[in-house]
Design a protein around this motif. Sequence first.
Motif, PDB file in Angstrom:
ATOM      1  N   PRO A  84      -1.666   1.308  -4.211  1.00 43.84           N
ATOM      2  CA  PRO A  84      -1.597   1.611  -2.782  1.00 43.84           C
ATOM      3  C   PRO A  84      -0.745   0.567  -2.057  1.00 43.84           C
ATOM      4  O   PRO A  84      -0.883  -0.630  -2.307  1.00 43.84           O
ATOM      5  N   ASN A  85       0.180   1.028  -1.218  1.00 45.97           N
ATOM      6  CA  ASN A  85       1.149   0.179  -0.515  1.00 45.97           C
ATOM      7  C   ASN A  85       2.198  -0.430  -1.445  1.00 45.97           C
ATOM      8  O   ASN A  85       2.998  -1.260  -1.020  1.00 45.97           O
TER       9      ASN A  85
ATOM     10  N   PHE B  96       7.894   4.338  -1.535  1.00 46.78           N
ATOM     11  CA  PHE B  96       6.761   3.568  -1.023  1.00 46.78           C
ATOM     12  C   PHE B  96       5.501   4.422  -1.091  1.00 46.78           C
ATOM     13  O   PHE B  96       5.503   5.572  -0.644  1.00 46.78           O
ATOM     14  N   ASN B  97       4.457   3.880  -1.676  1.00 43.36           N
ATOM     15  CA  ASN B  97       3.195   4.613  -1.807  1.00 43.36           C
ATOM     16  C   ASN B  97       2.442   4.570  -0.482  1.00 43.36           C
ATOM     17  O   ASN B  97       1.876   3.546  -0.105  1.00 43.36           O
ATOM     18  N   VAL B  98       2.433   5.687   0.222  1.00 44.01           N
ATOM     19  CA  VAL B  98       1.757   5.760   1.523  1.00 44.01           C
ATOM     20  C   VAL B  98       0.356   6.338   1.397  1.00 44.01           C
ATOM     21  O   VAL B  98      -0.329   6.539   2.402  1.00 44.01           O
ATOM     22  N   GLY B  99      -0.070   6.623   0.171  1.00 44.68           N
ATOM     23  CA  GLY B  99      -1.410   7.164  -0.041  1.00 44.68           C
ATOM     24  C   GLY B  99      -2.439   6.066  -0.230  1.00 44.68           C
ATOM     25  O   GLY B  99      -2.120   4.870  -0.277  1.00 44.68           O
ATOM     26  N   LYS B 100      -3.695   6.466  -0.354  1.00 45.62           N
ATOM     27  CA  LYS B 100      -4.795   5.511  -0.521  1.00 45.62           C
ATOM     28  C   LYS B 100      -5.171   5.319  -1.988  1.00 45.62           C
ATOM     29  O   LYS B 100      -6.074   4.539  -2.301  1.00 45.62           O
TER      30      LYS B 100
ATOM     31  N   GLY C 144      -0.371  11.236  -6.445  1.00 41.92           N
ATOM     32  CA  GLY C 144      -0.262  10.434  -5.239  1.00 41.92           C
ATOM     33  C   GLY C 144       0.738  10.963  -4.226  1.00 41.92           C
ATOM     34  O   GLY C 144       1.247  12.092  -4.337  1.00 41.92           O
ATOM     35  N   THR C 145       1.042  10.104  -3.251  1.00 43.63           N
ATOM     36  CA  THR C 145       1.937  10.456  -2.150  1.00 43.63           C
ATOM     37  C   THR C 145       2.950   9.338  -1.936  1.00 43.63           C
ATOM     38  O   THR C 145       2.572   8.185  -1.721  1.00 43.63           O
ATOM     39  N   LEU C 146       4.223   9.678  -2.006  1.00 45.10           N
ATOM     40  CA  LEU C 146       5.291   8.697  -1.860  1.00 45.10           C
ATOM     41  C   LEU C 146       6.193   9.024  -0.681  1.00 45.10           C
ATOM     42  O   LEU C 146       6.535  10.188  -0.456  1.00 45.10           O
ATOM     43  N   TYR C 147       6.561   7.984   0.046  1.00 44.88           N
ATOM     44  CA  TYR C 147       7.602   8.087   1.077  1.00 44.88           C
ATOM     45  C   TYR C 147       8.883   7.582   0.433  1.00 44.88           C
ATOM     46  O   TYR C 147       8.966   6.422   0.021  1.00 44.88           O
TER      47      TYR C 147
END
Length: 219
Positions: free
Chosen positions: A104-105, A162-166, A125-128
Motif C-alpha cells: 500500500p502506497n 502508484f498503489n492507491v489501494g489499501k 489491487g488498484t494502481l494509478y
Amino acid sequence: MTRAYFVTVALFVLAFSFAFASDPSPLQDFCVALKNSSDSAVFVNGKICKDPKLAKADDFYFGGLNIAGNTENIFGANFTPVTVDQIPGLNTLGISVARVDYAPNGQTPPHTHPRATEVIVVLEGTLYVGFITSNPDNRLFTKVLNKGDVFVNPIGLIHFAFNVGKTNAIAIAALSSQNPGLITIANTVFGSNPPINPDVLIKAFQLDRNVVEHLQKLF
C-alpha cells in the motif's frame, strides 16, 4: 522527378523507421544466449548464440513469478524481471516480462525503458499509472487501473505506477525488448557515478544548493 519516385522513397524511409522501432527480428528459429560469454572478443547486438543443437527446454523456461517480491524498501515495490539474463532463449526475440509487487502506497517511481514499450496488466489491487510525452508538450496521460485492466507506456517515455489501494497490488509488465533497460530518473540524475556537478542540477531543477547536495547524498 516523378510523383512515383517520391512515393517510393517515402515508403522506403517509412519501412526503415519501423525496422528500428524495436529489437531486430531473428533470422533463425532461436538464438539461445551463451552464458558467461562476456570475455569473448565478438560483439553482437544482443548475446552470443550457443549451438542450436545444444539448446534444451530449460533455455526457454523461468519459474518463480508466483512468488511475491520483497516490498520492504524505500519505494514499497519490487520489480522481478524475466529478461534474456533469466531466459537465454529470449535472445533476439524482442520480448521480456516482469512481475511488479506493490505494498500500500508503494510505487515504481518515474522511469523509462529506453529500448521498450511496456504493457502493464493488473492482477490484484488498484494502481494509478501514467506517462508523460516528450518536449515541448509534456502531456500527462493517467489512469486508475483495477484487476484485469491494461495500460500501455510507449517506448522511451517517462512513466510511473502508484498503489492507491489499501491492499497489496500485483502487476505483470510485458516489454518489447529482450533487454529493455531501466532508467529511474531520480536515481540517475542525483545518484550518478561520479556525481554531476551540483551547479548543473541547481540550474536545471531550480533548487537550492543544500537541497541538491542532500539529494545527491540520499541517492
